[in-house]
Design a protein around this motif. Structure first.
Motif, PDB file in Angstrom:
ATOM      1  N   UNK A 116       0.604  -1.302  -0.285  1.00  0.00           N
ATOM      2  CA  UNK A 116      -0.026   0.066   0.474  1.00  0.00           C
ATOM      3  C   UNK A 116       0.812   1.052   0.119  1.00  0.00           C
ATOM      4  N   UNK A 117       1.743   1.235   0.861  1.00  0.00           N
ATOM      5  CA  UNK A 117       2.777   2.072   1.091  1.00  0.00           C
ATOM      6  C   UNK A 117       3.475   2.855  -0.506  1.00  0.00           C
ATOM      7  N   UNK A 118       3.878   1.818  -1.128  1.00  0.00           N
ATOM      8  CA  UNK A 118       4.324   1.727  -2.572  1.00  0.00           C
ATOM      9  C   UNK A 118       3.427   2.355  -3.531  1.00  0.00           C
ATOM     10  N   UNK A 119       2.215   1.670  -3.400  1.00  0.00           N
ATOM     11  CA  UNK A 119       1.516   1.754  -4.571  1.00  0.00           C
ATOM     12  C   UNK A 119       1.389   3.419  -3.775  1.00  0.00           C
ATOM     13  N   UNK A 120       0.729   4.400  -2.792  1.00  0.00           N
ATOM     14  CA  UNK A 120       0.737   5.305  -2.491  1.00  0.00           C
ATOM     15  C   UNK A 120       1.830   6.024  -3.014  1.00  0.00           C
ATOM     16  N   UNK A 121       3.249   5.373  -2.591  1.00  0.00           N
ATOM     17  CA  UNK A 121       4.557   6.447  -3.214  1.00  0.00           C
ATOM     18  C   UNK A 121       4.538   6.775  -4.990  1.00  0.00           C
ATOM     19  N   UNK A 122       4.351   5.749  -5.589  1.00  0.00           N
ATOM     20  CA  UNK A 122       3.948   5.527  -6.994  1.00  0.00           C
ATOM     21  C   UNK A 122       2.768   6.960  -7.627  1.00  0.00           C
ATOM     22  N   UNK A 123       1.506   6.484  -6.998  1.00  0.00           N
ATOM     23  CA  UNK A 123       0.496   7.108  -7.190  1.00  0.00           C
ATOM     24  C   UNK A 123       0.854   8.842  -7.080  1.00  0.00           C
TER      25      UNK A 123
END
Length: 335
Positions: A217-224
């Motif tokens: 989730x953290x990675x997804x948020x960073x990518x977003x």
């Protein structure tokens, strides 16, 4: 004398008739000293008047003098008209020379403006290229930083997993030794211990799943967030590009209108006005009006005429043209 007679034939005829009348009286030979005896008659006698030759000559002389004065007046008027025409030709020649000098100055100013425009466009292109290189370098730097952070996180996770596995092996070894020592005592507790171990394993599995899910989730948020920053940056770049393009086309429109402008009579330096122009695709002028005048009606009308004369005006294509359907720009021939 002949010229006077040609110009005044009626006066000449009158003078000739007078001379003939005098000669006729002289030929008849009338005796002016003896009074004639009038015979008795019932016929009415017409009294004739003697014409004075001196008066006739004076009359002829006055007529000749009048004709001479008229001829002199006409000659003076003709000379004055010739002088006026010569002065007018001289003024026209000076005006043509002045207009030629003004045209040379205008052409020189146009060449200076073209050179300045070319230099300005080259400078804008250089700045644009440098900005693109800077943005590309910044993008590459951010990508490298993200990759470095991801590798560091992977190494950290691998180290944590190794430590956990080592700890687990140590605990298992310790447990095996303890179980070997206490096999007899632990036989009764074997079922309970097995159940506890399974619960612990399930707990660790769930904890690991939660950790992996949180990291994902953290990675997804960073990518977003990264994608949003890139989108915002691209939008800003596009807006800046459109603004530069709009300024460039406005400058081209203003320069073309100034080139088509005809300087009105009595033009004063420093005049300018703001024009509103409605355009069709391709740059055709649909309408032009003055929304802020210069205070000089002739100058404002000459500005409107220059816009119509410069038709079609340079405009962009595509979606950027929508900003040029109805534009306002300042007409200043002094720039």
């Amino acid at each position: 004398m002949l010229q006077i007679l040609k110009r005044n034939p009626l006066a000449a005829v009158i003078a000739l008739l007078m001379h003939l009348a005098i000669l006729l009286f002289m030929v008849v030979g009338v005796d002016w000293l003896e009074k004639p005896v009038q015979p008795p008659s019932t016929v009415q006698v017409v009294q004739a008047r003697v014409i004075d030759e001196t008066k006739v000559r004076e009359q002829v002389q006055r007529l000749q003098q009048d004709e001479a004065r008229q001829a002199e007046a006409k000659r003076a008027a003709r000379e004055q008209e010739e002088q006026r025409l010569a002065e007018l030709k001289r003024q026209q020649a000076q005006e043509r020379q002045h207009l030629a000098e003004l045209e040379k100055q205008r052409q020189a100013e146009d060449r200076k403006r073209e050179v300045a425009k070319k230099q300005r466009l080259e400078e804008e292109q250089r700045k644009k290229t440098a900005e693109q290189k800077r943005l590309q370098a910044e993008k590459e730097h951010k990508a490298a930083e993200l990759k470095r952070q991801a590798e560091a996180q992977a190494r950290k996770e691998a180290e944590a997993k190794r430590v956990a596995e080592q700890k687990k092996r140590q605990e298992a070894e310790a447990k095996r030794v303890a179980e070997q020592k206490k096999r007899q005592e632990a036989e009764a507790k074997k079922a309970a211990e097995e159940q506890r171990r399974q619960a612990e394993a399930e707990k660790q599995r769930k904890a690991e799943e939660a950790r992996l899910k949180a990291e994902a989730e953290k990675k997804r948020q960073a990518e977003a967030a990264q994608k949003a920053r890139e989108t915002e940056l691209l939008a800003a770049m596009e807006a800046e590009h459109n603004a530069r393009e709009r300024d460039r086309y406005i400058l081209q429109i203003s320069q073309k209108v100034v080139r088509a402008w005809l300087r009105p009579a009595g033009f004063s330096e420093g005049l300018k006005c703001t024009l509103r122009v409605r355009l069709a695709p391709g740059g055709s002028v649909l309408a032009v009006s003055v929304i802020r005048g210069s205070g000089n009606g002739a100058f404002d009308r000459s500005a409107e005429a220059a816009v119509l004369k410069a038709d079609p005006l340079p405009v962009p294509t595509g979606t950027l043209f929508e900003q040029f359907r109805d534009i306002n720009f300042e007409f200043d021939p002094n720039k």
